[in-house]
Each structure stands twice: as C-alpha cells, then as structure tokens.
Design an enzyme around this catalytic site. Sequence first.
Site, PDB file in Angstrom:
ATOM      1  N   CYS A   7      -1.058   4.077  10.991  1.00 14.60           N
ATOM      2  CA  CYS A   7      -0.935   5.397  11.742  1.00 14.60           C
ATOM      3  C   CYS A   7      -2.201   5.702  12.550  1.00 14.60           C
ATOM      4  O   CYS A   7      -2.752   6.790  12.359  1.00 14.60           O
ATOM      5  CB  CYS A   7      -0.614   6.721  10.653  1.00 14.60           C
ATOM      6  SG  CYS A   7      -1.719   6.617   9.442  1.00 14.60           S
ATOM      7  N   CYS A  19       0.928  -1.172  -0.135  1.00 10.63           N
ATOM      8  CA  CYS A  19       0.031   0.023  -0.102  1.00 10.63           C
ATOM      9  C   CYS A  19       0.951   1.363  -0.065  1.00 10.63           C
ATOM     10  O   CYS A  19       1.127   1.856   1.061  1.00 10.63           O
ATOM     11  CB  CYS A  19      -0.995   0.053   0.947  1.00 10.63           C
ATOM     12  SG  CYS A  19      -1.671  -1.487   1.607  1.00 10.63           S
ATOM     13  N   ALA A  20       1.511   1.525  -1.205  1.00  4.82           N
ATOM     14  CA  ALA A  20       2.614   2.335  -1.185  1.00  4.82           C
ATOM     15  C   ALA A  20       2.551   3.715  -1.244  1.00  4.82           C
ATOM     16  O   ALA A  20       3.441   4.764  -0.840  1.00  4.82           O
ATOM     17  CB  ALA A  20       3.604   2.084  -2.422  1.00  4.82           C
ATOM     18  N   ALA A  21       1.338   4.410  -2.005  1.00  7.27           N
ATOM     19  CA  ALA A  21       1.266   6.045  -2.246  1.00  7.27           C
ATOM     20  C   ALA A  21       1.312   6.565  -0.820  1.00  7.27           C
ATOM     21  O   ALA A  21       0.774   6.137   0.108  1.00  7.27           O
ATOM     22  CB  ALA A  21       0.237   6.099  -3.052  1.00  7.27           C
ATOM     23  N   PRO A  22       1.999   7.817  -0.834  1.00  6.37           N
ATOM     24  CA  PRO A  22       2.665   8.518  -1.689  1.00  6.37           C
ATOM     25  C   PRO A  22       3.929   7.983  -2.157  1.00  6.37           C
ATOM     26  O   PRO A  22       4.749   8.692  -3.170  1.00  6.37           O
ATOM     27  CB  PRO A  22       2.664  10.008  -1.529  1.00  6.37           C
ATOM     28  CG  PRO A  22       2.497  10.106   0.059  1.00  6.37           C
ATOM     29  CD  PRO A  22       1.963   8.671   0.318  1.00  6.37           C
ATOM     30  N   GLY A  23       4.566   7.171  -1.417  1.00  9.62           N
ATOM     31  CA  GLY A  23       5.930   6.717  -1.702  1.00  9.62           C
ATOM     32  C   GLY A  23       6.902   6.783  -0.751  1.00  9.62           C
ATOM     33  O   GLY A  23       8.081   6.547  -1.064  1.00  9.62           O
ATOM     34  N   LYS A  77       7.714   5.583   2.205  1.00  8.97           N
ATOM     35  CA  LYS A  77       8.494   4.343   2.551  1.00  8.97           C
ATOM     36  C   LYS A  77       9.125   3.612   1.373  1.00  8.97           C
ATOM     37  O   LYS A  77       9.841   2.768   1.718  1.00  8.97           O
ATOM     38  CB  LYS A  77       7.276   3.639   3.469  1.00  8.97           C
ATOM     39  CG  LYS A  77       6.748   4.229   4.703  1.00  8.97           C
ATOM     40  CD  LYS A  77       6.017   3.623   5.460  1.00  8.97           C
ATOM     41  CE  LYS A  77       5.094   4.226   6.800  1.00  8.97           C
ATOM     42  NZ  LYS A  77       4.343   5.277   6.211  1.00  8.97           N
ATOM     43  N   ASP A 128      -4.835  -3.618  -6.748  1.00  6.29           N
ATOM     44  CA  ASP A 128      -5.362  -3.737  -5.261  1.00  6.29           C
ATOM     45  C   ASP A 128      -4.672  -4.854  -4.687  1.00  6.29           C
ATOM     46  O   ASP A 128      -4.374  -6.023  -5.091  1.00  6.29           O
ATOM     47  CB  ASP A 128      -6.752  -4.320  -5.670  1.00  6.29           C
ATOM     48  CG  ASP A 128      -7.627  -4.203  -4.314  1.00  6.29           C
ATOM     49  OD1 ASP A 128      -6.822  -4.527  -3.291  1.00  6.29           O
ATOM     50  OD2 ASP A 128      -8.704  -4.104  -4.294  1.00  6.29           O
TER      51      ASP A 128
END
Length: 447
Positions: free
Chosen positions: A386, A260-264, A266, A314
């Site tokens: 978070c 679940c990467a966006a906005p990038g 991590k 997804d």
Amino acid sequence: MSTVDNTPRWLAVAALAKIKNGAYSNLQLNQLINDHTMDRRDINLLTNMVYGVIQHRLTLEYWLKPFVCHPNQIDPWVKELLLSALYQWQYLDKIPQRAVFNETIEIAKVKGHPGIRRFVTGVLHQMDRSGLPSFDAIKDPDERLSITYSMPVWLINELRAQLGQEKMVSILASLNQPAKQSLRVNPAVSNVADVQAALENAGLTVEASQVSPLGLIVTEGQAVNTEAIRYGMFTVQDESAQLVVPALNVQPGDHVLDACAAPGGKTTQIAAELDKDQGGEVVALDIHANKVKLIGQNAARMHVADRVAATELDARKVGGEFGENHFDRILVDAPCSGLGLIRRKPEIRYEKQLSDSLNLQKIQLAILSAAAPTLKKGGIMTYSTCTILRQENQDVIDQFLAAHPDFELQTTPTKQGLKADRDVQTLSIYPDDYLSDGFFIACLRKK
C-alpha cells in the site's frame, strides 16, 4: 467538570497533543468517541478537526509562525489549540470566524492560566488584523509545494523523479481530500445487491464501487453502526485493497498462504473463495500473537473460520515450517511504508523517510524469497503493497526475478479492466486515479 471538557474542539486539541507525542490518530479518535457521549454532528467535527490539522500541519505552522516569537516555549496543547483555530477559520467555511475565536479563547481561559488566555487572544486578533502570510513569499518552489500541500520535500522530489511534475502535483492535491467510506461485501454470507439494500433500509446512502466488483461506497451514514456489519455481511476495506485477492485467482480447493495476514481483511477475502469440503484452506501468518488472535476474530465474524488457519510465524521462516511445493497460491501483502494510505493515516507523511523504503525493501525481498520454494510449479504468488514508491514496488519485483529465474511476471488482472491500456504487467493504483488508497500489485507465476 467544566463545559469545555466535552466539546469536540477541546477533545480535538487534547487528541492532537497526544498524536504529536506519538499516539495513532485513528486509535485516539476511537477512544475519545467511545469515552464521551456525542451526537453525530460533534463526532464529525471532532474527526474533521483532528485529521484536518494533521493533514495541513505544515501549512498551518507556516501561517502561525509570524505571530508566535518562541513556538518551542509554549505548551504543546496551546500550540495545537492555535493550529486548530487556524484550521477551522481557513478550511471550515460553515463555522463563522467569531464562533471559532470565541470558543478558542474560552478553552484557553478554562484550561490555562490568565497569561495563556491573553496570549491566545492576542495571537488570534493579530492574525485577523494582519492577515496570513502568502505562499508566494516562499522563493524555493519545492518548499512552496511542501507548505501548500503539507508534504515533506523528500517525497515531493521522489514522486517527481518517478512520475513527473504533473502526476506528482495531482497526487499531492488528492491526498488532502477526505477518504471514502468503502466496504467489501462478504460473498460467504451475502451479495452486493442485498448488502446495499440492507444499508439503505438502515438509512445510509450507498453506491457501487467503480474499482472493485465487491465494493460499496457509503456517502451518508456510518456503516460500522449497522446490524449488517455484525452479521458479517461486509467488512470495511479500501477499494484498492479489494483488488489484491482476485489477482490470485483462487480456486475452491486451493491451499493458500497469506504470508503477512493481520488483521485479516485479505485472509477473509481469500477464505470466501475456498470450499472446506474440497480441501480449501488459507494459512494466515503474523509475527505477533495478539495479531494472530485478531485474524481469528475477523475470520469468525466473516463466517469463514473453518477455512482459516491463523498461525504465529515470521514469514521469513516459512520454508522451515512448510516443505517445497506446498501451496497452490501465495499472497505476500508485504510490510511497507504505507505512503499510499496518507489520506486515511495523515501523520505517515511526517514520520517516514526515503531510508525507510530502502530498509523495507530488504524485508520485502526476504519474505518473497522465503515463500518462493513453498509454491507449487504453475502456482501464482501475488505481491502487494500500500505504497506508491518504486523502491518498494517495481524495484523489489525486478530484484526478485533476477534472483529467481524459475518465476515469470504475469499481467495483474482486474474484474473491471482497470488501466487496461497500461504498458506494464504490474498494476499501480495512485491516490488520484480513483480517490482510493495507493496500491501496487504484481503476479508472479512459478514456471
């Protein structure tokens, strides 16, 4: 154009009316700052007023209520004008009350009709004469806490049930303090000492983070306006968020999934640990095409694009795209209620319900379960959120482990030895611990 159109007080009122109607506070502020020529002092006042009114909205509305008979009958911008006047009067001690009242009445005169000016003038003078209502008049202790800290009662009850009265009150008090301006140094380009020197040479006041070894805290000045950020020497990222990737223990040649990467943020932190020549790569997923593009842009700015494969997918369908035992490391930085970010996104407190956490729990479990088969034996899958509620944190891990006996929980490591004396293997960072964002990190090893 009238003189009030460009003042930070009027811009704050206009922004607050839009945010109350569903706009995001950070996007509204960025747009206003970009569209209007303001000096640093005006930008600071505008930002302070917008976030301050949102943070203290329940308190301000409690104070306003006795002086406005029919609050639903006044224009939304007039209500925001009165709340912002109250906020300045009660919370900004460097601005004289006379200046606050005069400018508020001037805005009412220019932006409204004579009736609005008279109404606003009357309310302000009546408040001044009568004084504001005391919190002591609120008999119900939870409602009193809700009004004092401007937090919903359901969240107060949930935090008390999970963490006890003392910790709950400490968290509530900390969430209305201003967020720190925290940065993560990019080791693919620079190091902590050089970035600190570059920022100090640009006139900023900077100190090392006590939470993250790659973190810097800016106490004076704006890091986003420096050459160093354009060179990709650092990115803006909270200290707690910086702890997630080190818990993965990435090796230079690893094949990593960021589910679940966006906005990038991590993703680029993972990529900085990889070596393309040794076959290192991070596959960064997001469900939305525009966000996949954003991951690519961030990877390019941070000079790690050669190690990042940004992919529209997804995360719950990851098994159909990649075979079993495919990845050495997996990060599931799961979609969550974001309640650990209230200091940065104050409107979250009014938008979320406990049911949101329970609905998200199902999605979080589905992503973990979909990713699990694609992890190699002996590999690590790190789960992070978070948020600060057990429903999206420990409960998710307990349910996942019950359904996946081939996984075991490992102690979440940190370079600075944070909470080393804790009696659980997962790591919970609460907003009052280090005045960083609330975060949860769990490390799952495939046997």
